[in-house]
Scaffold this motif. Structure first.
Motif, PDB file in Angstrom:
ATOM      1  N   GLY A 138       0.784  -1.222   0.000  1.00 58.13           N
ATOM      2  CA  GLY A 138       0.000   0.000   0.000  1.00 58.13           C
ATOM      3  C   GLY A 138       0.816   1.272   0.000  1.00 58.13           C
TER       4      GLY A 138
ATOM      5  N   TYR B  79      -5.869  -2.456   0.142  1.00 50.01           N
ATOM      6  CA  TYR B  79      -4.824  -3.214   0.831  1.00 50.01           C
ATOM      7  C   TYR B  79      -5.155  -3.615   2.270  1.00 50.01           C
ATOM      8  CZ  TYR B  79      -2.392  -0.947  -3.029  1.00 50.01           C
ATOM      9  OH  TYR B  79      -2.038  -0.494  -4.280  1.00 50.01           O
TER      10      TYR B  79
ATOM     11  N   TYR C  59      -6.072   3.253   0.472  1.00 53.58           N
ATOM     12  CA  TYR C  59      -5.414   2.155   1.168  1.00 53.58           C
ATOM     13  C   TYR C  59      -6.444   1.162   1.704  1.00 53.58           C
ATOM     14  CZ  TYR C  59      -2.924  -0.536   4.629  1.00 53.58           C
ATOM     15  OH  TYR C  59      -2.415  -1.592   5.338  1.00 53.58           O
TER      16      TYR C  59
END
Length: 472
Positions: A133, A427, A423
């Motif tokens: 990420g 991720y 993010y």
């Protein structure tokens, strides 16, 4: 003579001035009236001088120390809010011709594994970092004109910026390499770097030369004047740092503030970041050899006093520090931390074996990026993967004017929320995603401009629907 406007290292980092400053701090460490006067000046949020900061660092009045910590916390909140920018180091090569006494990369070390990443290996490492990420990297390399020429660094930067993997992309590459020429700094600027970082290690010239007995880094003046050359080469954002434990911490604390004052006065813009690493265990290096180590209490006081003295600068603490140590200093001034870091050459795509270790130092905080992001959010911080200011040209004095003008809440804060949302969507673990979505909903209230908030909410919806890379 001390002269912050001089281009000569021994003038703007003047030994006599520093020693007078240290005596002044010692003489006034219980001077309540003077400490009150300095704190009153500091509350104006325009910083204090290195001499005034030394009085605060040396202060032995318990109630005033509580005021110092509270003020540092408030200044950090005023300038940077509760955002914490995330990054990771990427070591390209540990070949080095210098003889630095505190670094395992020194050329005399014959048993460390020497490595240099190929461009294909760089791609593998960057994809692994993207899969975590990360959006911001700090490139690291030893100084070796044959193995690590500037052309290799430039080619590596180009490789990194051109790797697109799933929704991943490295949007800002900061560079931490040896002092070089104005021409080479211009080439780094043209390659699109973010911040040029160079640690002074120590500002004490005698100790500096003793700790760097051989190699080009031995030249104290050339090293110390590197930031001036970097700015002459067009690099707006520079990052300072010392390695606490190599020298008397009071001396180096004063030196780094004098360096910041010099850049602000002589170049019109102070440092973008200040880093505060401490000497750590590493191959062929025993930190106990250096008798200037600092306690966690002193470390926290240093962070707080730098934040008060240079309120505008970003402050970085790396995975050299433990989870507990990092937690302690976050609210006192830190605005950037690394997560999921490797200090070896490579190691992200495939972890090194112990016998093949090429690490520069031992990592104390070994948590994954997701664990660090989750940890930050549980404490009320907003992990930020933002690179918007760099990509919009808001660097150097343009970034500082935005920061000093108090517009962070309507620019950096929404950008932080949007990159955090990226993010979370791409991720994060389910637990981290749930925690982050709730945090974003709450943090929207921080944005004071209703139009910016409305636009940010719309972008957040677009990100959830699969679009990426929005910024103010």
């Amino acid at each position: 003579m001390y002269d912050m406007m001089s281009p000569k290292a021994e003038d703007f980092i003047n030994d006599e001035e520093i020693r007078q400053c240290l005596d002044y701090g010692e003489a006034h460490k219980t001077d309540r009236a003077l400490i009150d006067e300095i704190l009153a000046k500091a509350r104006l949020r325009k910083g204090v001088t290195h001499k005034e900061a030394m009085v605060l660092l040396d202060c032995e009045l318990e109630d005033k120390n509580e005021e110092i910590y509270a003020l540092a916390q408030q200044i950090k909140k005023d300038f940077y809010g509760n955002r914490i920018v995330m990054f990771a180091p990427l070591y390209l090569s540990n070949y080095c011709v210098n003889g630095c006494e505190y670094c395992p990369y020194h050329f005399r070390n014959k048993h460390i594994a020497r490595k240099k990443l190929t461009q294909d290996e760089i791609r593998q490492e960057v994809i692994a970092l993207q899969d975590m990420g990360h959006k911001r990297l700090a490139l690291e390399a030893g100084e070796d004109p044959v193995m690590n020429p500037i052309e290799y660094i430039l080619e590596s930067i180009n490789t990194i910026y051109n790797i697109k993997h799933k929704n991943g992309a490295i949007r800002r590459v900061n560079v931490n390499i040896a002092a070089t020429t104005v021409e080479n700094y211009t080439r780094l600027k043209d390659a699109g770097i973010g911040t040029y970082i160079l640690f002074q290690e120590t500002y004490n010239k005698v100790n500096y030369e003793r700790l760097h007995p051989t190699g080009p880094k031995h030249d104290y003046a050339y090293h110390t004047e590197a930031m001036d050359r970097a700015m002459d080469g067009g690099i707006d954002d520079v990052g300072l740092g010392v390695l606490f434990g190599l020298n008397n911490y009071r001396y180096d604390f004063t030196g780094i503030l004098m360096h910041a004052e010099h850049l602000e006065a002589y170049k019109g813009c102070g440092p973008h970041t200040i880093s505060v690493p401490r000497v750590r265990q590493a191959d062929d290096i025993d930190p106990e050899v250096f008798n200037n180590g600092i306690t966690d209490d002193t470390f926290a006081k240093i962070v707080a006093c730098i934040r008060i003295a240079v309120p505008y600068t970003g402050m970085i603490v790396s995975t050299r520090e433990s989870e507990a140590s990092r937690k302690r200093v976050l609210h006192l001034g830190i605005s950037q931390i690394s997560g999921g870091s490797r200090t070896s050459v490579g190691g992200y795509a495939e972890e090194e074996s112990e016998e093949d270790s090429s690490a520069q130092f031992d990592v104390n905080d070994r948590r994954t990026l997701d664990q660090v992001v989750n940890w930050l959010m549980t404490m009320g911080y907003v992990p930020s993967f933002c690179t918007a200011c760099y990509r919009e040209g808001r660097t150097g004095d343009r970034f500082m004017s935005l920061l000093k003008g108090g517009q962070i809440v309507n620019c950096c804060h929404p950008n932080a929320l949007m990159t955090l949302k990226e993010y979370l969507e791409d991720y994060a673990s389910p637990e981290t995603k749930a925690l982050g979505d709730a945090l974003i909903t709450r943090e929207l209230d921080v944005i004071t401009n209703p139009k910016v908030r409305e636009k940010c909410e719309a972008y957040l919806g677009d990100i959830q629907n699969g679009q990426r890379d929005f910024r103010f």
